[in-house]
Design a protein around this motif. Structure first.
Motif, PDB file in Angstrom:
ATOM      1  N   LYS A   1      -7.888 -13.990  -2.640  1.00 45.87           N
ATOM      2  CA  LYS A   1      -7.040 -15.180  -2.681  1.00 45.87           C
ATOM      3  C   LYS A   1      -5.690 -14.798  -2.105  1.00 45.87           C
ATOM      4  N   PRO A   2      -4.813 -15.755  -1.814  1.00 40.97           N
ATOM      5  CA  PRO A   2      -3.488 -15.400  -1.284  1.00 40.97           C
ATOM      6  C   PRO A   2      -2.757 -14.430  -2.207  1.00 40.97           C
ATOM      7  N   GLY A   3      -2.270 -13.350  -1.648  1.00 39.03           N
ATOM      8  CA  GLY A   3      -1.562 -12.347  -2.441  1.00 39.03           C
ATOM      9  C   GLY A   3      -2.455 -11.293  -3.020  1.00 39.03           C
ATOM     10  N   CYS A   4      -3.756 -11.381  -2.776  1.00 44.30           N
ATOM     11  CA  CYS A   4      -4.714 -10.391  -3.266  1.00 44.30           C
ATOM     12  C   CYS A   4      -5.570  -9.914  -2.098  1.00 44.30           C
ATOM     13  N   CYS A   5      -5.200  -8.803  -1.511  1.00 48.50           N
ATOM     14  CA  CYS A   5      -5.950  -8.278  -0.376  1.00 48.50           C
ATOM     15  C   CYS A   5      -5.816  -6.765  -0.341  1.00 48.50           C
ATOM     16  N   ARG A   6      -6.736  -6.159   0.382  1.00 46.69           N
ATOM     17  CA  ARG A   6      -6.734  -4.703   0.519  1.00 46.69           C
ATOM     18  C   ARG A   6      -7.254  -4.329   1.895  1.00 46.69           C
ATOM     19  N   GLY A   7      -6.914  -3.134   2.313  1.00 47.67           N
ATOM     20  CA  GLY A   7      -7.356  -2.679   3.625  1.00 47.67           C
ATOM     21  C   GLY A   7      -6.609  -1.432   4.022  1.00 47.67           C
ATOM     22  N   TYR A   8      -6.258  -1.336   5.308  1.00 47.43           N
ATOM     23  CA  TYR A   8      -5.562  -0.169   5.824  1.00 47.43           C
ATOM     24  C   TYR A   8      -4.269  -0.567   6.523  1.00 47.43           C
ATOM     25  N   ILE A   9      -3.275   0.289   6.382  1.00 47.44           N
ATOM     26  CA  ILE A   9      -2.109   0.244   7.241  1.00 47.44           C
ATOM     27  C   ILE A   9      -2.275   1.399   8.219  1.00 47.44           C
TER      28      ILE A   9
END
Length: 306
Positions: free
Chosen positions: A67-75
């Motif tokens: 949902k908006p404000g809830c994300c994950r991944g790579y920088i």
């Protein structure tokens, strides 16, 4: 923890430009919607941002979003601006000459999370062998937020040495290690005779017996004297780095109390995560460890599951 896989956790907040009074994360009066802003910022920075003055670059690769404000991944964090040779570690043969304009990128795990009631927002950022992109990222996101909302976005690192209310304060300590790097013979000669010219790294480790602890982290930390140089004093010796092994959730984790490279509050995941063939932690292992840590932190603040 220079060679470690580390995780820094921050609590996200907002306040007016000239008033430090915290604002709700979603506030109609001030026009603030931090979760939606974070989602927008991630989506708008999926291509390389080059900072020529700092010789650094970064961009997001979003892997999951609930949902908006809830994300994950790579920088993807890059460095450039200098030449270097890439040499085969086995054959010693030169394979490639890196030019000044080539960018060396490494993937660093990130996660933003906001509670359903928009009361709390947390962020977690990985470091790799002492390298982290949080300073350049914070500078960009805070500048952008202030420009768009006329308010200030804050990231408060959750430190184990905070005063009352720290999420680590009640964590039981199994081991504490104090380090003084480049110690001279005035210290070492108490324990072992040296030639008087050699410098050594002097460490003291204190461990609890099985099924016991040294006490709560806040109590253990308070037993040490502090110097004006932000060092701990134990038995008359000033130590410039300190780490504690504490129980966070259902695991023992090594946490920096303070030290070089901003190690305070860094949770060491070196022995917890699985590495891929590229030498970096796999996404799933970072996701699982981060979830466990954020769950534990939220529960320690609000006494409920995240």
């Amino acid at each position: 923890m220079v060679s470690a896989i580390g995780l820094r956790v921050y609590k996200i907040g907002a306040h007016p430009r000239r008033d430090a009074t915290p604002l709700p994360l979603v506030d109609k009066k001030s026009g603030i919607d931090v979760p939606s802003y974070i989602a927008s910022f991630v989506n708008q920075n999926k291509t390389q941002n080059k900072k020529d003055s700092a010789e650094r670059s970064w961009y997001f690769e979003k892997m999951e979003e609930t949902k908006p404000g809830c994300c994950r991944g790579y920088i993807h964090y890059g460095t450039f601006g200098f030449e270097s040779n890439f040499v085969d570690g086995k054959t010693k043969a030169k394979k490639y000459k890196r030019s000044v304009t080539d960018v060396e990128e490494i993937p660093l795990y990130f996660e933003f999370w906001t509670s359903n009631d928009n009361r709390t927002a947390l962020a977690a950022f990985q470091s790799f062998q002492g390298r982290s992109c949080i300073n350049i990222l914070f500078s960009d996101i805070q500048e952008d937020f202030e420009k768009k909302t006329n308010n200030i976005l804050t990231f408060k690192k959750l430190l184990p040495s905070d005063s009352r209310g720290s999420v680590y304060n009640t964590a039981p300590v199994k081991n504490i290690k104090l380090i003084k790097r480049n110690a001279g013979n005035d210290i070492t000669d108490t324990y072992i005779e040296t030639d008087g010219t050699s410098l050594v790294d002097f460490e003291i480790s204190i461990s609890a017996k099985r099924k016991s602890s040294l006490g709560a982290l806040s109590d253990v930390y308070s037993r040490f004297k502090k110097s004006e140089e932000s060092a701990l004093i134990y038995d008359g010796v000033e130590f410039s780095e300190a780490y504690a092994e504490v129980r966070v959730g259902n695991k023992l984790r090594k946490i920096g109390l303070f030290g070089a490279h901003g190690d305070a509050g860094v949770i060491d995941l070196t022995g917890q995560v699985k590495r891929g063939i590229n030498g970096h932690p796999t996404f799933d292992s970072m996701k699982n460890e981060t979830k466990s840590i954020l769950d534990s932190i939220y529960k320690s603040i609000y006494g409920a599951k995240r």
